[in-house]
Design a protein around this motif. Sequence first.
Motif, short mmCIF file in Angstrom:
data_model
loop_
_atom_site.label_atom_id
_atom_site.label_comp_id
_atom_site.label_asym_id
_atom_site.label_seq_id
_atom_site.Cartn_x
_atom_site.Cartn_y
_atom_site.Cartn_z
N GLU A 114 31.17 11.54 59.42
CA GLU A 114 29.79 11.69 59.87
C GLU A 114 29.71 11.78 61.39
OE1 GLU A 114 27.82 8.35 58.18
OE2 GLU A 114 27.95 9.12 56.12
N ALA A 117 31.17 15.19 62.50
CA ALA A 117 30.22 16.26 62.21
C ALA A 117 29.07 16.25 63.19
CB ALA A 117 29.71 16.12 60.77
N ALA A 118 28.52 15.07 63.44
CA ALA A 118 27.39 14.95 64.35
C ALA A 118 27.77 15.41 65.75
CB ALA A 118 26.88 13.52 64.38
N MET A 121 28.41 19.28 65.70
CA MET A 121 27.16 20.01 65.51
C MET A 121 26.34 20.00 66.79
SD MET A 121 26.90 21.35 62.52
CE MET A 121 27.64 21.23 60.88
N LYS A 156 28.13 18.31 57.04
CA LYS A 156 27.14 17.32 57.46
C LYS A 156 27.20 16.06 56.61
CE LYS A 156 23.78 20.62 59.33
NZ LYS A 156 22.43 21.21 59.16
#
Length: 204
Positions: A114, A117-118, A121, A156
């Motif tokens: 997580e 991904a964060a 992104m 995500k």
Amino acid sequence: MKIILSTFEEFEVLATVQDGAEAVAYCEEHEVDVALLDVQMPNMNGVEATGRITQRTRTKVLILTTFDEDRFISEAVRNGAKGYLLKNNDPEEIRDAIRTVHNGHHVLQDVVMEKLAAGLMSQAEDQKPAKNGAGTNIDKDLFTARELEIMSLIAKGLSNKEIAKQAFLSEGTVANHITSILGKTGLEHRTQIAIYYLTGEGRR
């Protein structure tokens, strides 16, 4: 950690070292299957050591640490780490992670995935056009628009059920798309799809 790992008959702990520089030197001089590295080490940190070990040897690196900061995770993965695990896991989970990394697969536990991904992104949104953001290093001609959407949602951290709801598809259709993605890339499971989408790495 040496005592814990030595309780598993399948493992042989070849050595323990004091810092990242010693880890690199040992892996260069000996045949090591998997190296467990912490992030914070004297002389050379685990992230830098990971890069040198993966560039100079066949040793696979598994980061085992208490640090789950975005910058450590993303740098370690970019430097070739096959896994990133927190030390609060049970010994059996660490054992399974070592096995997985030894077999050439990636291991990122949920909280690490997580954060990775964060971070990526966010990087992709900040760069216009994005240079090394999520989804920019993959062969988009290989996939349908729907497959790319599903890959981004997997990255995500969404489950099949959540993807189905967001994409207005049945769970069966989502599963079929994932099967197609795995077939096109030669990957084996969702975690590898996420890493491939986020970093462009992992496809055979």
